[in-house]
Design a protein around this motif. Structure first.
Motif, PDB file in Angstrom:
ATOM      1  N   GLN A 277      31.248  -8.856  17.061  1.00  0.00           N
ATOM      2  CA  GLN A 277      30.048  -8.611  16.257  1.00  0.00           C
ATOM      3  C   GLN A 277      30.279  -8.881  14.770  1.00  0.00           C
ATOM      4  OE1 GLN A 277      27.484  -8.014  18.074  1.00  0.00           O
ATOM      5  NE2 GLN A 277      25.901  -6.917  16.972  1.00  0.00           N
ATOM      6  N   LEU A 281      28.328 -11.823  12.379  1.00  0.00           N
ATOM      7  CA  LEU A 281      27.668 -11.655  11.084  1.00  0.00           C
ATOM      8  C   LEU A 281      28.209 -12.637  10.047  1.00  0.00           C
ATOM      9  CD1 LEU A 281      27.507  -7.771  10.758  1.00  0.00           C
ATOM     10  CD2 LEU A 281      25.552  -9.305  10.925  1.00  0.00           C
ATOM     11  N   LEU A 284      27.119 -16.716  10.660  1.00  0.00           N
ATOM     12  CA  LEU A 284      25.738 -17.149  10.906  1.00  0.00           C
ATOM     13  C   LEU A 284      25.413 -18.422  10.132  1.00  0.00           C
ATOM     14  CD1 LEU A 284      23.966 -13.678  10.767  1.00  0.00           C
ATOM     15  CD2 LEU A 284      24.333 -15.077  12.806  1.00  0.00           C
ATOM     16  N   VAL A 303      21.795 -14.839  19.669  1.00  0.00           N
ATOM     17  CA  VAL A 303      22.320 -14.186  18.466  1.00  0.00           C
ATOM     18  C   VAL A 303      21.381 -13.076  18.011  1.00  0.00           C
ATOM     19  CG1 VAL A 303      22.811 -14.523  16.015  1.00  0.00           C
ATOM     20  CG2 VAL A 303      23.692 -16.148  17.701  1.00  0.00           C
ATOM     21  N   ARG A 306      21.802 -10.005  20.116  1.00  0.00           N
ATOM     22  CA  ARG A 306      23.056  -9.296  19.865  1.00  0.00           C
ATOM     23  C   ARG A 306      23.033  -8.572  18.518  1.00  0.00           C
ATOM     24  NH1 ARG A 306      27.960 -13.041  22.320  1.00  0.00           N
ATOM     25  NH2 ARG A 306      27.344 -12.766  24.500  1.00  0.00           N
ATOM     26  N   LEU A 307      22.394  -9.171  17.540  1.00  0.00           N
ATOM     27  CA  LEU A 307      22.303  -8.523  16.228  1.00  0.00           C
ATOM     28  C   LEU A 307      21.496  -7.237  16.307  1.00  0.00           C
ATOM     29  CD1 LEU A 307      21.686 -11.595  13.886  1.00  0.00           C
ATOM     30  CD2 LEU A 307      23.762 -10.210  14.013  1.00  0.00           C
ATOM     31  N   THR A 308      20.545  -7.155  17.211  1.00  0.00           N
ATOM     32  CA  THR A 308      19.684  -5.978  17.303  1.00  0.00           C
ATOM     33  C   THR A 308      20.060  -5.079  18.475  1.00  0.00           C
ATOM     34  OG1 THR A 308      18.078  -7.333  18.541  1.00  0.00           O
ATOM     35  CG2 THR A 308      17.727  -7.092  16.166  1.00  0.00           C
ATOM     36  N   LEU A 313      26.392  -2.707  17.913  1.00  0.00           N
ATOM     37  CA  LEU A 313      26.626  -2.373  16.512  1.00  0.00           C
ATOM     38  C   LEU A 313      27.491  -1.123  16.400  1.00  0.00           C
ATOM     39  CD1 LEU A 313      23.016  -2.985  15.137  1.00  0.00           C
ATOM     40  CD2 LEU A 313      25.021  -4.353  14.574  1.00  0.00           C
ATOM     41  N   VAL A 323      25.723  -5.699   7.245  1.00  0.00           N
ATOM     42  CA  VAL A 323      24.483  -6.352   7.655  1.00  0.00           C
ATOM     43  C   VAL A 323      23.685  -6.776   6.434  1.00  0.00           C
ATOM     44  CG1 VAL A 323      22.397  -6.135   9.037  1.00  0.00           C
ATOM     45  CG2 VAL A 323      24.463  -4.899   9.721  1.00  0.00           C
ATOM     46  N   ILE A 353      16.699 -15.285  13.051  1.00  0.00           N
ATOM     47  CA  ILE A 353      17.947 -14.654  12.616  1.00  0.00           C
ATOM     48  C   ILE A 353      17.685 -13.724  11.427  1.00  0.00           C
ATOM     49  CG2 ILE A 353      20.291 -15.050  11.806  1.00  0.00           C
ATOM     50  CD1 ILE A 353      19.714 -15.995  14.677  1.00  0.00           C
ATOM     51  N   LEU A 357      18.416  -9.699  11.442  1.00  0.00           N
ATOM     52  CA  LEU A 357      19.277  -9.041  10.452  1.00  0.00           C
ATOM     53  C   LEU A 357      18.537  -7.900   9.762  1.00  0.00           C
ATOM     54  CD1 LEU A 357      21.012 -12.156   8.868  1.00  0.00           C
ATOM     55  CD2 LEU A 357      22.161 -10.309  10.097  1.00  0.00           C
ATOM     56  N   ALA A 360      18.600  -5.115  12.174  1.00  0.00           N
ATOM     57  CA  ALA A 360      19.969  -4.627  12.380  1.00  0.00           C
ATOM     58  C   ALA A 360      20.411  -3.695  11.258  1.00  0.00           C
ATOM     59  CB  ALA A 360      20.934  -5.803  12.488  1.00  0.00           C
TER      60      ALA A 360
END
Length: 553
Positions: A277, A281, A284, A303, A306-308, A313, A323, A353, A357, A360
């Motif tokens: 993870q 970040l 990206l 992506v 996975r970020l959310t 996290l 983040v 994306i 972010l 996230a």
């Protein structure tokens, strides 16, 4: 008739004068309260001192904090080490370096029991090879390489399985002038298994040392090396198709890939499914630049999901600052220093994306329930808040970062109002209170828009009494004032704690004050004798929960 009251009064005091005997002078010349050393330890562990502040250099701020850390170690070394471990392991700090530095101080303490406690905690604070290299560099400022320190370093290697050790050795190869080879030669750990022995020989002498030993009939066998090491060695000269296969089958990370292949989208596509993870970040921009992340692409959807992913996290200990930094950099389409370098990496941000972010950032804070209380979120936007950088991230000043923290509360609490303040005589804000500016933040705003809004506000001096003065003047009902500041207040005709007292009396409300310290100075505007006031550390990932509990109580 002489107006003597302007020179002396019992109910209000100019901030450049002491209102109480125990107050101390801050860096700006105003008088505030002194944090105790344990609170300063927390501020140091979370915020560090990268870049210093508007009034204090990085050197001066580091020295002040180091003295506070030393006083904690002198008072109760074991307690101090436990706190270092707690904040480091919990992921509450944006960076681990302040904890590593404090642990190095403890490892060099005069009392043997403190040194022993610190060295025993080494694997808990220094979880990666890079952490260990940072520690090796820092500890030399506080002690010599004696038997205890060498044994602790050796135990760090002995305590890992061969596969864990292999991962550390090929991903984190050197930093700060140190390498695994250097530390193994210093510590001389005795291999606990044949696999450990093969790894130690490979780290010190490379693949040739292992194969030569095997050729001489020694116990070492190249096949005893973990698969990731053998794949790493093969990848050095592998053609593209074979490299992609090695990446997929052995879960190689981008640090293990030869440099000449790092602009190949097929290689990044192979890296993506198992990318950690934190690496996700940080890369990206690169993955967008090479064309892997494109609007409405399968990679972009993966992506974004996975970020959310709140659980990912949490498991990865992703800090909100990480983040926020990724969001700021990615949304602008270039690195912070890209304009100063030729052939710098640039990209066209992908909307999916950026939105991921933004979400996230809030997920990275610990989840909390709304309090239902009325909050006034007051952001200090004075000149001093534009000095230094949170966690050393370029452009992430305390002024900008405070807006991001305020948004974390605004997204949760249904009843809140926001304002920005500097000092009287600066900007003129709502309903005639000089120095207060309307700041119409909305939970529906995207975070990068909010940061841009705050960055463009005018500067001024610092008067942290203004939020309470404004609320009293305009008869605004507030349960909890939340002031985001560096506490370098000096410009007001009344101290903040006096202004809160006046607000409580005038409005008949037991309003509370939360002071969110955005720098690691030893100052606060909160009266330590008032149970209705609380200090929290800015960008402590646990801060919103602590603030909510305090407001609710």
């Amino acid at each position: 008739m002489a107006n003597y009251i302007q020179h002396f009064a019992a109910l209000f005091t100019r901030q450049k004068e002491k209102a109480r005997p125990e107050q101390v002078e801050n860096y700006a010349g105003g008088f505030v309260f002194q944090l105790d050393d344990w609170a300063r330890l927390d501020r140091w562990l979370v915020l560090g001192a990268d870049g210093g502040t508007y009034y204090a250099t990085e050197r001066a701020l580091t020295q002040d904090n180091a003295r506070a850390v030393l006083r904690c170690l002198d008072a109760d070394g074991e307690r101090a080490v436990r706190r270092i471990v707690e904040i480091s392991r919990s992921g509450r700090a944006p960076k681990n370096e302040p904890a590593i530095f404090a642990l190095a101080m403890a490892a060099g303490h005069a009392r043997p029991e403190v040194r022993k406690s610190a060295l025993a905690a080494l694997p808990e604070v220094c979880r990666t090879g890079t952490d260990l290299f940072h520690f090796a560099r820092a500890v030399e400022g506080f002690r010599r390489w004696g038997r205890g320190l060498r044994s602790a370093i050796g135990a760090w290697y002995q305590g890992k399985s061969p596969d864990e050790l292999a991962y550390q050795a090929v991903k984190y190869r050197q930093r700060d002038g140190w390498s695994h080879k250097d530390l193994l030669r210093l510590s001389h750990p005795t291999p606990v298994t044949d696999e450990h022995g093969a790894m130690y020989r490979w780290i010190v002498g490379g693949m040739d040392a292992v194969t030569n030993e095997a050729a001489r009939g020694g116990a070492l066998d190249p096949e005893k090396l973990p698969a990731v090491v053998r794949a790493f060695e093969e990848a050095k000269g592998a053609p593209r198709e074979r490299l992609v296969t090695l990446v997929r089958e052995n879960r190689l990370t981008h640090e293990m890939v030869p440099t000449e292949w790092k602009n190949d989208p097929a290689v990044w596509e192979a890296l993506l499914p198992h990318m950690p993870q934190t690496a996700l970040l940080r890369n990206l921009g690169k993955m967008t630049s090479v064309g892997l992340l494109a609007p409405m692409s399968a990679a972009a959807r993966l992506v974004a999901s996975r970020l959310t992913d709140a659980e990912r996290l949490r498991r990865a200990r992703i800090h909100p600052v990480s983040v926020l930094s990724a969001l700021r950099v990615y949304a602008q389409g270039r690195g912070e220093r890209a304009q100063k370098r030729e052939n710098a990496l640039t990209w066209e941000p992908v909307r999916e994306i950026v939105n991921a972010l933004d979400e996230a950032f809030y997920l990275a804070f610990r989840s909390i329930e709304p309090t239902g209380k009325k909050h006034l979120l007051a952001l200090d936007v004075s000149a001093s808040m534009d000095g230094g950088a949170i966690a050393g991230i370029p452009g992430l000043t305390p002024r900008v970062a405070s807006a991001a923290m305020a948004m974390a509360t605004a997204r949760i609490e249904p009843s809140f109002s926001t304002l920005a303040f500097a000092s009287a005589g600066g900007a003129f804000g709502p309903r005639g209170v000089s120095g207060v500016m309307s700041l119409p933040l909305s939970p529906r705003q995207r975070l990068d828009d909010v940061l841009g809004m705050v960055s463009g506000l005018p500067f001024g001096g610092t008067d942290c009494a203004l939020p309470m003065i404004w609320a009293q003047k305009n008869k605004v009902e507030v349960d909890t004032f939340v002031v985001y500041t560096d506490s370098e207040t000096w410009a007001g005709e009344i101290h903040p704690f006096q202004a809160l007292r006046d607000y409580r009396q005038a409005m008949g409300r037991p309003a509370k004050l939360v002071v969110v310290g955005m720098t690691s100075t030893g100052f606060t505007i909160a009266d330590p004798q008032d149970p209705g006031m609380l200090d929290v550390v800015g960008f402590d990932a646990a801060a919103p929960q602590v603030m909510a509990d305090f407001s609710r109580a």
